[in-house]
Design a protein around this motif. Structure first.
Motif, mmCIF file in Angstrom:
data_model
loop_
_atom_site.group_PDB
_atom_site.id
_atom_site.type_symbol
_atom_site.label_atom_id
_atom_site.label_comp_id
_atom_site.label_asym_id
_atom_site.label_seq_id
_atom_site.Cartn_x
_atom_site.Cartn_y
_atom_site.Cartn_z
ATOM 1 N N VAL A 34 -12.644 -2.883 -4.525
ATOM 2 C CA VAL A 34 -12.091 -3.857 -5.209
ATOM 3 C C VAL A 34 -11.083 -4.904 -4.068
ATOM 4 O O VAL A 34 -10.566 -5.066 -5.634
ATOM 5 C CB VAL A 34 -11.841 -3.330 -6.920
ATOM 6 N N THR A 36 -11.429 -7.360 -2.376
ATOM 7 C CA THR A 36 -10.955 -8.894 -3.054
ATOM 8 C C THR A 36 -10.797 -8.916 -4.384
ATOM 9 O O THR A 36 -10.294 -9.890 -4.454
ATOM 10 C CB THR A 36 -12.966 -9.421 -3.036
ATOM 11 N N ASP A 37 -10.700 -8.391 -5.180
ATOM 12 C CA ASP A 37 -10.095 -9.090 -6.323
ATOM 13 C C ASP A 37 -8.543 -8.342 -6.890
ATOM 14 O O ASP A 37 -7.791 -9.819 -6.918
ATOM 15 C CB ASP A 37 -10.600 -7.699 -7.986
ATOM 16 N N ILE A 38 -8.400 -7.592 -6.054
ATOM 17 C CA ILE A 38 -6.738 -7.531 -5.949
ATOM 18 C C ILE A 38 -6.160 -8.304 -5.191
ATOM 19 O O ILE A 38 -5.157 -8.558 -5.863
ATOM 20 C CB ILE A 38 -6.487 -5.688 -4.878
ATOM 21 N N THR A 40 -6.651 -11.484 -4.713
ATOM 22 C CA THR A 40 -6.959 -12.386 -5.630
ATOM 23 C C THR A 40 -5.598 -12.508 -6.733
ATOM 24 O O THR A 40 -4.931 -13.225 -7.507
ATOM 25 C CB THR A 40 -8.400 -12.913 -6.423
ATOM 26 N N GLY A 41 -6.434 -11.194 -7.930
ATOM 27 C CA GLY A 41 -5.468 -11.166 -8.677
ATOM 28 C C GLY A 41 -3.549 -11.670 -7.993
ATOM 29 O O GLY A 41 -3.194 -11.995 -9.136
ATOM 30 N N THR A 98 0.916 -8.940 -13.185
ATOM 31 C CA THR A 98 0.835 -10.581 -11.537
ATOM 32 C C THR A 98 1.552 -11.014 -11.282
ATOM 33 O O THR A 98 2.546 -10.689 -11.362
ATOM 34 C CB THR A 98 -0.924 -11.164 -13.282
ATOM 35 N N ALA A 159 -15.620 -0.249 -8.786
ATOM 36 C CA ALA A 159 -16.567 -1.479 -8.711
ATOM 37 C C ALA A 159 -17.222 -1.632 -9.928
ATOM 38 O O ALA A 159 -17.179 -2.480 -11.132
ATOM 39 C CB ALA A 159 -16.726 -1.638 -7.895
ATOM 40 N N ALA A 162 -14.549 -1.593 -12.318
ATOM 41 C CA ALA A 162 -13.860 -2.703 -12.754
ATOM 42 C C ALA A 162 -14.260 -4.029 -13.307
ATOM 43 O O ALA A 162 -14.112 -5.050 -13.544
ATOM 44 C CB ALA A 162 -13.778 -3.368 -10.753
ATOM 45 N N GLY A 166 -12.045 -5.167 -15.791
ATOM 46 C CA GLY A 166 -11.061 -5.369 -14.270
ATOM 47 C C GLY A 166 -10.700 -4.685 -13.420
ATOM 48 O O GLY A 166 -10.706 -3.680 -13.468
ATOM 49 N N TRP A 167 -9.877 -5.220 -12.510
ATOM 50 C CA TRP A 167 -9.096 -4.269 -11.408
ATOM 51 C C TRP A 167 -8.395 -3.349 -12.017
ATOM 52 O O TRP A 167 -8.383 -2.367 -11.441
ATOM 53 C CB TRP A 167 -9.183 -5.193 -9.854
ATOM 54 N N GLN A 168 -7.979 -4.020 -12.590
ATOM 55 C CA GLN A 168 -6.175 -3.383 -12.591
ATOM 56 C C GLN A 168 -6.981 -1.960 -13.554
ATOM 57 O O GLN A 168 -6.054 -1.306 -13.450
ATOM 58 C CB GLN A 168 -5.075 -3.771 -13.497
#
Length: 423
Positions: A34, A36-38, A40-41, A98, A159, A162, A166-168
């Motif tokens: 994850v 990429t998601d981290i 971005t977030g 965030t 994944a 997530a 969500g990634w968190q």
């Protein structure tokens, strides 16, 4: 006490150790799926996001001496409790917030996690040497297998988690495993005395000491540390440095392969992104097989030197094979996967066999890991720099070949039969 540890209590303790081991790689390997998601977030570039994976390896080196001191002061069992509490706290902290507060929390939680896992890295070999001296190879193999199993599970499930949470929520969910492990650990060890490392020694092993004499008998009485149990004494033992070089070569190779194998295969063989990315699966998964095969071989009376040489040759086959016959990459990756699991067992079984006391074991493990992981932390950067400067992968593979040959040579030295002193 001995009877408790060698009967049903011993089996329960081993199970608790293995449940604990599930947490020693899972928090780290849950991030890449994850990443990429981290990024971005949290508004991070790929370099800063990558540090969230790299920081724990640096902690493994820097924090190892402090972990050794903690284990000495509170005892191995209490140190496991501290490690699990740290894993829970670090996992939750890095997954909250965030923006700028989230970035601070992510890095603070990662440092806490890395420090807690370092305590676990050091304490498990100490517990194995002290509480399972006659089953050190089996216990170490199961421990290594469980860590790798945790890695595979986290890589596979994060994944999908997530997508739902969500990634968190996905990375925070792995704290549940640590919470369950903490309960199992406390229930299992509540009735087992935990003598301080300076007050108890592992049972005599079947190996000889460096000078050819029989290992010292364990003593439960308080006593001053012997010269060979101090940090200086441990660092003066040739076996410590042989194992340090072996572990440095093992860890450097592991982090180099983990960081660069997909891109290397794409460039060398023009593989698709998906196929190259999936190449990590046999490398990680077959480590479980290696962790099991080495104890089975030792139980079948294969000499430790034979097991060490075999694992070293399997490691060498990856860079050598990719240089000479890259089209057989799946074979080389699979052999190296077996090697990285089996070689871990070889190194820490030798530690258990060749250390006379818990204090000596604790400081030897800390020294081996502190130096070894310091070298390992440089692997992705070194391989990347060599690749960039040379404009290809040949020089980088030669560096990896050198690291695997170094670990094999060091293990030959470490498994050399100690000389007997002449009377």
């Amino acid at each position: 006490m001995s009877n408790i540890r060698t009967a049903a209590g011993g089996s329960a303790l081993l199970v608790a150790v293995l449940v604990f081991a599930l947490n020693l790689r899972t928090p780290i390997t849950s991030l890449p799926p994850v990443m990429t998601d981290i990024a971005t977030g949290l508004g991070l570039d790929q370099t800063l996001a990558g540090l969230l994976v790299g920081i724990p390896a640096l902690c493994f080196s820097v924090v190892a001496p402090a972990a050794s001191t903690l284990i000495s002061r509170v005892g191995p069992y209490a140190a496991v409790t501290v490690a699990l509490v740290g894993v829970i706290a670090g996992t939750l902290i890095r997954s909250v917030g965030t923006g700028t507060p989230g970035v601070v929390a992510a890095f603070a939680g990662t440092v806490i996690l890395g420090s807690a896992i370092t305590v676990g890295n050091v304490v498990v070999p100490v517990i194995i040497a002290r509480d399972f001296p006659t089953r050190a190879a089996l216990a170490t193999g199961l421990y290594s297998s469980t860590m790798n199993l945790g890695s595979v599970i986290a890589t596979s499930l994060t994944a999908p988690f997530a997508a739902l949470l969500g990634w968190q929520g996905a990375i925070a969910s792995w704290s549940v495993v640590a919470m369950i492990s903490l309960v199992v650990w406390l229930v299992t060890t509540r009735r087992l005395p935990d003598p301080q490392a300076t007050r108890a020694s592992p049972a005599p092993s079947t190996s000889e000491n460096d000078d050819g004499s029989a290992p010292a008998a364990p003593s439960a009485a308080p006593r001053a540390e012997r010269p060979d149990e101090t940090l200086g004494g441990v660092l003066r033992r040739p076996i410590t440095w042989a194992l340090t070089v072996a572990f440095a070569g093992q860890s450097f190779s592991y982090y180099a392969v983990t960081g660069w194998l997909p891109e290397l295969l794409r460039d060398l063989l023009d593989l698709s992104v998906t196929t190259a990315g999936n190449a990590a699966a046999p490398f990680q998964g077959l480590a479980i097989a290696g962790s099991v095969l080495v104890p089975l071989a030792l139980a079948a009376r294969v000499p430790m030197r034979g097991a060490a040489v075999t694992m070293a040759l399997l490691w060498v086959s990856l860079p050598a094979g990719l240089l000479l016959a890259p089209q057989w990459w799946l074979l080389w990756v699979s052999l190296a996967g077996i090697a990285q699991g089996g070689n871990f067992v070889v190194i820490f079984t030798i530690v258990a066999q060749r250390c006379r006391t818990v204090a000596q074991t604790r400081r030897t493990v800390a020294a081996v890991q502190a130096f070894g992981y310091a070298v390992a932390a440089t692997a992705p950067a070194v391989i990347g720099a060599v690749h960039t400067v040379s404009g290809g992968w040949t020089a980088a593979l030669l560096v990896m070949l050198g690291s695997t040959l170094a670990l094999g040579t060091a293990e030959l030295i470490a498994t050399r039969r100690p000389r007997h002193k002449r009377s």
